[in-house]
Design a protein around this motif. Structure first.
Motif, PDB file in Angstrom:
ATOM      1  N   ASP A  58      -1.418  30.511   7.886  1.00 15.78           N
ATOM      2  CA  ASP A  58      -1.888  31.181   9.106  1.00 15.78           C
ATOM      3  C   ASP A  58      -1.738  30.285  10.328  1.00 15.78           C
ATOM      4  OD1 ASP A  58      -2.507  33.489   7.761  1.00 15.78           O
ATOM      5  OD2 ASP A  58      -4.657  33.052   7.592  1.00 15.78           O
ATOM      6  N   GLN A  60       0.396  27.812  10.688  1.00 16.21           N
ATOM      7  CA  GLN A  60       1.813  27.587  10.948  1.00 16.21           C
ATOM      8  C   GLN A  60       2.516  28.825  11.494  1.00 16.21           C
ATOM      9  OE1 GLN A  60       3.350  26.172   7.231  1.00 16.21           O
ATOM     10  NE2 GLN A  60       2.993  24.041   7.756  1.00 16.21           N
ATOM     11  N   HIS A  61       1.810  29.933  11.542  1.00 15.52           N
ATOM     12  CA  HIS A  61       2.417  31.152  12.072  1.00 15.52           C
ATOM     13  C   HIS A  61       2.885  30.938  13.509  1.00 15.52           C
ATOM     14  CE1 HIS A  61       3.185  35.386  12.662  1.00 15.52           C
ATOM     15  NE2 HIS A  61       2.500  35.327  13.787  1.00 15.52           N
ATOM     16  N   ASN A  66       8.531  28.191  11.968  1.00 18.24           N
ATOM     17  CA  ASN A  66       8.327  29.379  11.138  1.00 18.24           C
ATOM     18  C   ASN A  66       8.573  30.686  11.885  1.00 18.24           C
ATOM     19  OD1 ASN A  66       7.502  27.887   8.846  1.00 18.24           O
ATOM     20  ND2 ASN A  66       5.539  27.562   9.834  1.00 18.24           N
ATOM     21  N   ASN A  67       9.152  30.614  13.077  1.00 22.33           N
ATOM     22  CA  ASN A  67       9.377  31.795  13.890  1.00 22.33           C
ATOM     23  C   ASN A  67      10.885  32.068  13.947  1.00 22.33           C
ATOM     24  OD1 ASN A  67       9.607  33.719  15.907  1.00 22.33           O
ATOM     25  ND2 ASN A  67       7.968  32.822  17.143  1.00 22.33           N
TER      26      ASN A  67
END
Length: 164
Positions: A58, A60-61, A66-67
């Motif tokens: 959550d 690292q969202h 991670n995007n």
């Protein structure tokens, strides 16, 4: 007399055998109890680890790494790790003598320098700065150009009033 010695020896050996049998049973029960406690603890730790992994996911969202949508903006630049490259370029602003030019405050106990960086996506960075005693945070907008130059623009800033 010889028979009595053998009888006493037999009785003594029978008592030793009985003692060993009873103590091994008790030892087995103690070991089983210990194994059950360790299995319970292992299950609890695995649950905690799973909860922490979910929490890390959550957190690292909001990270460039991670995007995938944000990373698409840098596909044509062939950077292996764009997040690290951007963070390194931001840290290079610390190398100038005096306060970091992106920080709108003058250091009180020394020069304000950026020490923690979170590249949120292809446009925003959240960074923490300090002079060793006072702390604050800044939100930066940035643009990574095709020649790998980066323009940083200060969007917002915060200096904490209390020190720890």
């Amino acid at each position: 007399m010889k028979n009595k010695i053998f009888l006493y020896l037999f009785v003594f050996m029978a008592l030793i055998g009985l003692y060993l049998f009873v103590s091994s049973g008790n030892m087995q029960k103690a070991k089983d109890t210990q194994i059950e406690k360790l299995e319970t603890e292992t299950a609890r730790l695995q649950d905690s680890l799973q909860k922490l992994n979910i929490k890390i996911f959550d957190v690292q969202h909001f990270s460039l790494e991670n995007n995938d949508y944000a990373l698409e903006y840098y596909d044509h630049l062939n950077l292996v790790n764009p997040e690290r490259y951007i963070a390194d370029k931001l840290l290079e602003t610390n190398e100038r003598k005096g306060d970091n030019p992106l920080i709108p405050y003058e250091g009180m106990e020394g020069d304000f320098k950026i020490n923690k960086i979170n590249v949120l996506n292809h446009r925003w960075i959240l960074a923490e700065f300090t002079d060793g005693k006072h702390w604050g945070e800044i939100i930066l907008e940035y643009e990574l150009k095709d020649d790998l130059g980066i323009d940083f623009t200060l969007s917002n800033h915060l200096l904490y009033s209390s020190t720890f």
